[in-house]
Design a protein around this motif. Structure first.
Motif, PDB file in Angstrom:
ATOM      1  N   SER A  16      -0.994   8.653  -5.623  1.00 20.79           N
ATOM      2  CA  SER A  16      -0.054   7.670  -6.168  1.00 20.79           C
ATOM      3  C   SER A  16       0.844   7.104  -5.080  1.00 20.79           C
ATOM      4  O   SER A  16       1.110   5.895  -5.034  1.00 20.79           O
ATOM      5  CB  SER A  16       0.808   8.313  -7.265  1.00 20.79           C
ATOM      6  N   SER A  17       1.304   7.970  -4.185  1.00 23.87           N
ATOM      7  CA  SER A  17       2.160   7.526  -3.089  1.00 23.87           C
ATOM      8  C   SER A  17       1.420   6.568  -2.164  1.00 23.87           C
ATOM      9  O   SER A  17       1.962   5.531  -1.746  1.00 23.87           O
ATOM     10  CB  SER A  17       2.663   8.735  -2.304  1.00 23.87           C
ATOM     11  N   ALA A  18       0.172   6.892  -1.838  1.00 28.04           N
ATOM     12  CA  ALA A  18      -0.621   6.028  -0.964  1.00 28.04           C
ATOM     13  C   ALA A  18      -0.916   4.689  -1.626  1.00 28.04           C
ATOM     14  O   ALA A  18      -0.908   3.633  -0.976  1.00 28.04           O
ATOM     15  CB  ALA A  18      -1.927   6.726  -0.593  1.00 28.04           C
ATOM     16  N   LEU A  19      -1.174   4.715  -2.939  1.00 28.83           N
ATOM     17  CA  LEU A  19      -1.447   3.485  -3.669  1.00 28.83           C
ATOM     18  C   LEU A  19      -0.219   2.581  -3.705  1.00 28.83           C
ATOM     19  O   LEU A  19      -0.324   1.348  -3.547  1.00 28.83           O
ATOM     20  CB  LEU A  19      -1.911   3.821  -5.083  1.00 28.83           C
ATOM     21  N   GLU A  20       0.948   3.174  -3.904  1.00 31.11           N
ATOM     22  CA  GLU A  20       2.183   2.393  -3.895  1.00 31.11           C
ATOM     23  C   GLU A  20       2.425   1.757  -2.528  1.00 31.11           C
ATOM     24  O   GLU A  20       2.840   0.591  -2.427  1.00 31.11           O
ATOM     25  CB  GLU A  20       3.362   3.291  -4.272  1.00 31.11           C
ATOM     26  N   GLU A  21       2.153   2.519  -1.490  1.00 32.57           N
ATOM     27  CA  GLU A  21       2.332   1.987  -0.136  1.00 32.57           C
ATOM     28  C   GLU A  21       1.373   0.829   0.115  1.00 32.57           C
ATOM     29  O   GLU A  21       1.756  -0.183   0.732  1.00 32.57           O
ATOM     30  CB  GLU A  21       2.100   3.092   0.887  1.00 32.57           C
ATOM     31  N   TYR A  22       0.155   0.945  -0.370  1.00 29.70           N
ATOM     32  CA  TYR A  22      -0.821  -0.132  -0.206  1.00 29.70           C
ATOM     33  C   TYR A  22      -0.368  -1.397  -0.937  1.00 29.70           C
ATOM     34  O   TYR A  22      -0.505  -2.519  -0.411  1.00 29.70           O
ATOM     35  CB  TYR A  22      -2.185   0.326  -0.716  1.00 29.70           C
ATOM     36  N   ARG A  23       0.149  -1.224  -2.135  1.00 24.16           N
ATOM     37  CA  ARG A  23       0.560  -2.379  -2.939  1.00 24.16           C
ATOM     38  C   ARG A  23       1.754  -3.118  -2.347  1.00 24.16           C
ATOM     39  O   ARG A  23       1.993  -4.284  -2.676  1.00 24.16           O
ATOM     40  CB  ARG A  23       0.880  -1.918  -4.368  1.00 24.16           C
ATOM     41  N   ARG A  24       2.498  -2.439  -1.495  1.00 18.79           N
ATOM     42  CA  ARG A  24       3.635  -3.103  -0.842  1.00 18.79           C
ATOM     43  C   ARG A  24       3.191  -3.976   0.329  1.00 18.79           C
ATOM     44  O   ARG A  24       3.984  -4.748   0.867  1.00 18.79           O
ATOM     45  CB  ARG A  24       4.643  -2.058  -0.347  1.00 18.79           C
ATOM     46  N   ILE A  25       1.928  -3.807   0.741  1.00 16.83           N
ATOM     47  CA  ILE A  25       1.407  -4.604   1.842  1.00 16.83           C
ATOM     48  C   ILE A  25       1.018  -5.986   1.329  1.00 16.83           C
ATOM     49  O   ILE A  25       0.244  -6.115   0.377  1.00 16.83           O
ATOM     50  CB  ILE A  25       0.186  -3.928   2.486  1.00 16.83           C
ATOM     51  N   ALA A  26       1.564  -7.029   1.949  1.00 16.79           N
ATOM     52  CA  ALA A  26       1.243  -8.395   1.528  1.00 16.79           C
ATOM     53  C   ALA A  26      -0.224  -8.691   1.818  1.00 16.79           C
ATOM     54  O   ALA A  26      -0.702  -8.498   2.939  1.00 16.79           O
ATOM     55  CB  ALA A  26       2.138  -9.399   2.264  1.00 16.79           C
ATOM     56  N   LYS A  27      -0.939  -9.145   0.784  1.00 12.69           N
ATOM     57  CA  LYS A  27      -2.356  -9.489   0.918  1.00 12.69           C
ATOM     58  C   LYS A  27      -3.168  -8.342   1.513  1.00 12.69           C
ATOM     59  O   LYS A  27      -3.986  -8.536   2.421  1.00 12.69           O
ATOM     60  CB  LYS A  27      -2.526 -10.750   1.776  1.00 12.69           C
ATOM     61  N   GLY A  28      -2.934  -7.158   0.998  1.00 12.31           N
ATOM     62  CA  GLY A  28      -3.696  -6.005   1.480  1.00 12.31           C
ATOM     63  C   GLY A  28      -5.186  -6.167   1.206  1.00 12.31           C
ATOM     64  O   GLY A  28      -5.582  -6.578   0.114  1.00 12.31           O
ATOM     65  N   ASP A  29      -5.998  -5.885   2.172  1.00  8.28           N
ATOM     66  CA  ASP A  29      -7.444  -6.024   2.011  1.00  8.28           C
ATOM     67  C   ASP A  29      -8.094  -4.643   1.924  1.00  8.28           C
ATOM     68  O   ASP A  29      -7.415  -3.608   1.864  1.00  8.28           O
ATOM     69  CB  ASP A  29      -8.032  -6.830   3.171  1.00  8.28           C
ATOM     70  N   GLU A  30      -9.435  -4.626   1.951  1.00  9.59           N
ATOM     71  CA  GLU A  30     -10.172  -3.369   1.820  1.00  9.59           C
ATOM     72  C   GLU A  30      -9.873  -2.427   2.979  1.00  9.59           C
ATOM     73  O   GLU A  30      -9.786  -1.203   2.795  1.00  9.59           O
ATOM     74  CB  GLU A  30     -11.669  -3.654   1.758  1.00  9.59           C
ATOM     75  N   THR A  31      -9.660  -2.989   4.178  1.00 12.44           N
ATOM     76  CA  THR A  31      -9.353  -2.151   5.335  1.00 12.44           C
ATOM     77  C   THR A  31      -8.029  -1.429   5.138  1.00 12.44           C
ATOM     78  O   THR A  31      -7.906  -0.227   5.421  1.00 12.44           O
ATOM     79  CB  THR A  31      -9.299  -2.998   6.623  1.00 12.44           C
ATOM     80  N   GLU A  32      -7.038  -2.152   4.640  1.00 10.25           N
ATOM     81  CA  GLU A  32      -5.729  -1.548   4.375  1.00 10.25           C
ATOM     82  C   GLU A  32      -5.831  -0.497   3.265  1.00 10.25           C
ATOM     83  O   GLU A  32      -5.193   0.555   3.328  1.00 10.25           O
ATOM     84  CB  GLU A  32      -4.720  -2.623   3.972  1.00 10.25           C
ATOM     85  N   TYR A  33      -6.653  -0.791   2.246  1.00  5.63           N
ATOM     86  CA  TYR A  33      -6.823   0.165   1.152  1.00  5.63           C
ATOM     87  C   TYR A  33      -7.418   1.467   1.675  1.00  5.63           C
ATOM     88  O   TYR A  33      -6.949   2.565   1.360  1.00  5.63           O
ATOM     89  CB  TYR A  33      -7.722  -0.427   0.067  1.00  5.63           C
ATOM     90  N   GLN A  34      -8.468   1.362   2.470  1.00  3.31           N
ATOM     91  CA  GLN A  34      -9.112   2.551   3.013  1.00  3.31           C
ATOM     92  C   GLN A  34      -8.185   3.305   3.950  1.00  3.31           C
ATOM     93  O   GLN A  34      -8.210   4.539   4.006  1.00  3.31           O
ATOM     94  CB  GLN A  34     -10.404   2.176   3.736  1.00  3.31           C
ATOM     95  N   SER A  35      -7.355   2.579   4.680  1.00  9.09           N
ATOM     96  CA  SER A  35      -6.425   3.212   5.605  1.00  9.09           C
ATOM     97  C   SER A  35      -5.368   4.023   4.879  1.00  9.09           C
ATOM     98  O   SER A  35      -4.897   5.040   5.398  1.00  9.09           O
ATOM     99  CB  SER A  35      -5.751   2.137   6.464  1.00  9.09           C
ATOM    100  N   ASN A  36      -5.006   3.599   3.685  1.00  6.25           N
ATOM    101  CA  ASN A  36      -3.973   4.300   2.925  1.00  6.25           C
ATOM    102  C   ASN A  36      -4.575   5.206   1.851  1.00  6.25           C
ATOM    103  O   ASN A  36      -4.558   6.426   1.974  1.00  6.25           O
ATOM    104  CB  ASN A  36      -3.024   3.278   2.285  1.00  6.25           C
ATOM    105  N   VAL A  37      -5.130   4.603   0.823  1.00 12.76           N
ATOM    106  CA  VAL A  37      -5.642   5.372  -0.313  1.00 12.76           C
ATOM    107  C   VAL A  37      -6.927   6.104   0.051  1.00 12.76           C
ATOM    108  O   VAL A  37      -7.105   7.280  -0.283  1.00 12.76           O
ATOM    109  CB  VAL A  37      -5.870   4.446  -1.517  1.00 12.76           C
ATOM    110  N   GLY A  38      -7.824   5.433   0.757  1.00 13.78           N
ATOM    111  CA  GLY A  38      -9.096   6.045   1.107  1.00 13.78           C
ATOM    112  C   GLY A  38      -8.947   7.288   1.957  1.00 13.78           C
ATOM    113  O   GLY A  38      -9.680   8.265   1.782  1.00 13.78           O
ATOM    114  N   ASN A  39      -7.994   7.271   2.868  1.00 15.34           N
ATOM    115  CA  ASN A  39      -7.770   8.441   3.722  1.00 15.34           C
ATOM    116  C   ASN A  39      -7.342   9.650   2.913  1.00 15.34           C
ATOM    117  O   ASN A  39      -7.764  10.779   3.180  1.00 15.34           O
ATOM    118  CB  ASN A  39      -6.711   8.125   4.780  1.00 15.34           C
ATOM    119  N   VAL A  40      -6.503   9.426   1.908  1.00 16.74           N
ATOM    120  CA  VAL A  40      -6.075  10.528   1.034  1.00 16.74           C
ATOM    121  C   VAL A  40      -7.267  11.066   0.251  1.00 16.74           C
ATOM    122  O   VAL A  40      -7.476  12.283   0.160  1.00 16.74           O
ATOM    123  CB  VAL A  40      -4.962  10.060   0.065  1.00 16.74           C
ATOM    124  N   GLU A  41      -8.050  10.164  -0.319  1.00 21.51           N
ATOM    125  CA  GLU A  41      -9.207  10.585  -1.108  1.00 21.51           C
ATOM    126  C   GLU A  41     -10.192  11.376  -0.258  1.00 21.51           C
ATOM    127  O   GLU A  41     -10.717  12.412  -0.691  1.00 21.51           O
ATOM    128  CB  GLU A  41      -9.895   9.356  -1.712  1.00 21.51           C
TER     129      GLU A  41
END
Length: 260
Positions: free
Chosen positions: A61-86
């Motif tokens: 949840s924390s990683a997802l929130e951080e990703y959503r704060r990124i303006a125009k977050g793309d798949e790379t940003e998602y993997q860097s935040n949420v994907g790394n946790v998973e």
């Protein structure tokens, strides 16, 4: 009555034992301790699994929130935040958790099967080193030596042949973790883990997976241990120690009480 519960008669015996003077312990005192160890084992596994699940949920949840704060977050940003946790939980934390749970349960098995046998040998005025000698004589692990002791030395049917096989297979998972980096084919007896993978418990598999090539050969990757296997191993130990408790009380405690 559940197949893993002590019978009403044996349960009454154990309650009577608990009420006795601690300096006048009966002949089956180890049964109380092994039963308590299994109870603690169940609670420990439930506790750490719940804590693990909560930590995974919180960090995701924390990683997802951080990703959503990124303006125009793309798949790379998602993997860097949420994907790394998973990936961390899937590839690192969960395998470590399950490995430590298996090692912990094997410690319970080694400790209390040894203590049960030591107690029985004292009652029989027999060789206190019988378990070690069986292991040396047959060049086998503690599960096989315990089976030889109860089946051959005592002629006690505390487990069926198939149940002893299942216990050997579960013990080999611990050996695989400790000595083979969790890779089934690197263990001393990979055939035991192969057989374990095909077993069923309560209508489903026992929670072990070996990664294989298309032709069925072991791919040489660490085995996957699901929570179900931990519960399965606990059920084997519970069945064993309950059966030893009942038989010990019947053969020694009940006879002693009756002759008194």
């Amino acid at each position: 009555m559940s197949q893993y519960q002590v019978s009403d008669a044996a349960s009454a015996d154990l309650k009577e034992i608990r009420a006795m003077d601690p300096f006048d312990l009966p002949v089956c005192a180890v049964s109380i301790e092994s039963g308590y160890a299994i109870s603690v084992g169940h609670k420990y596994v439930d506790l750490v699994e719940a804590q693990f699940f909560q930590a995974e949920s919180d960090m995701h949840s924390s990683a997802l929130e951080e990703y959503r704060r990124i303006a125009k977050g793309d798949e790379t940003e998602y993997q860097s935040n949420v994907g790394n946790v998973e990936r961390s939980f899937s590839e690192d934390y969960r395998p470590i958790l399950r490995s430590t749970e298996v090692i912990y349960l094997h410690m319970i098995f080694e400790t209390f099967v040894s203590r049960h046998i030591a107690e029985l040998q004292a009652l029989r005025q027999g060789n206190p080193d019988v378990l070690r000698e069986l292991r040396n004589q047959h060049r086998c692990g503690i599960a096989s030596a315990a089976a030889l002791y109860f089946q051959d030395d005592l002629n006690w049917s505390v487990l069926t042949n198939d149940q002893w096989d299942a216990l050997r297979e579960a013990a080999e998972v611990r050996n695989c973790i400790v000595h083979g980096e969790g890779v089934a084919r690197a263990s001393n007896h990979p055939e035991l883990i192969d057989k374990l993978e095909s077993r069923e418990w309560q209508g489903q598999g026992v929670g072990i997976k070996i990664y294989r090539h298309d032709d069925g050969r072991d791919a040489g990757l660490p085995i996957v241990i699901h929570q179900r296997f931990v519960q399965y191993y606990l059920s084997l130990l519970e069945r064993l120690f309950n059966a030893i408790a009942e038989k010990t009380c019947a053969e020694f405690w009940d006879k002693k009480r009756g002759s008194g």
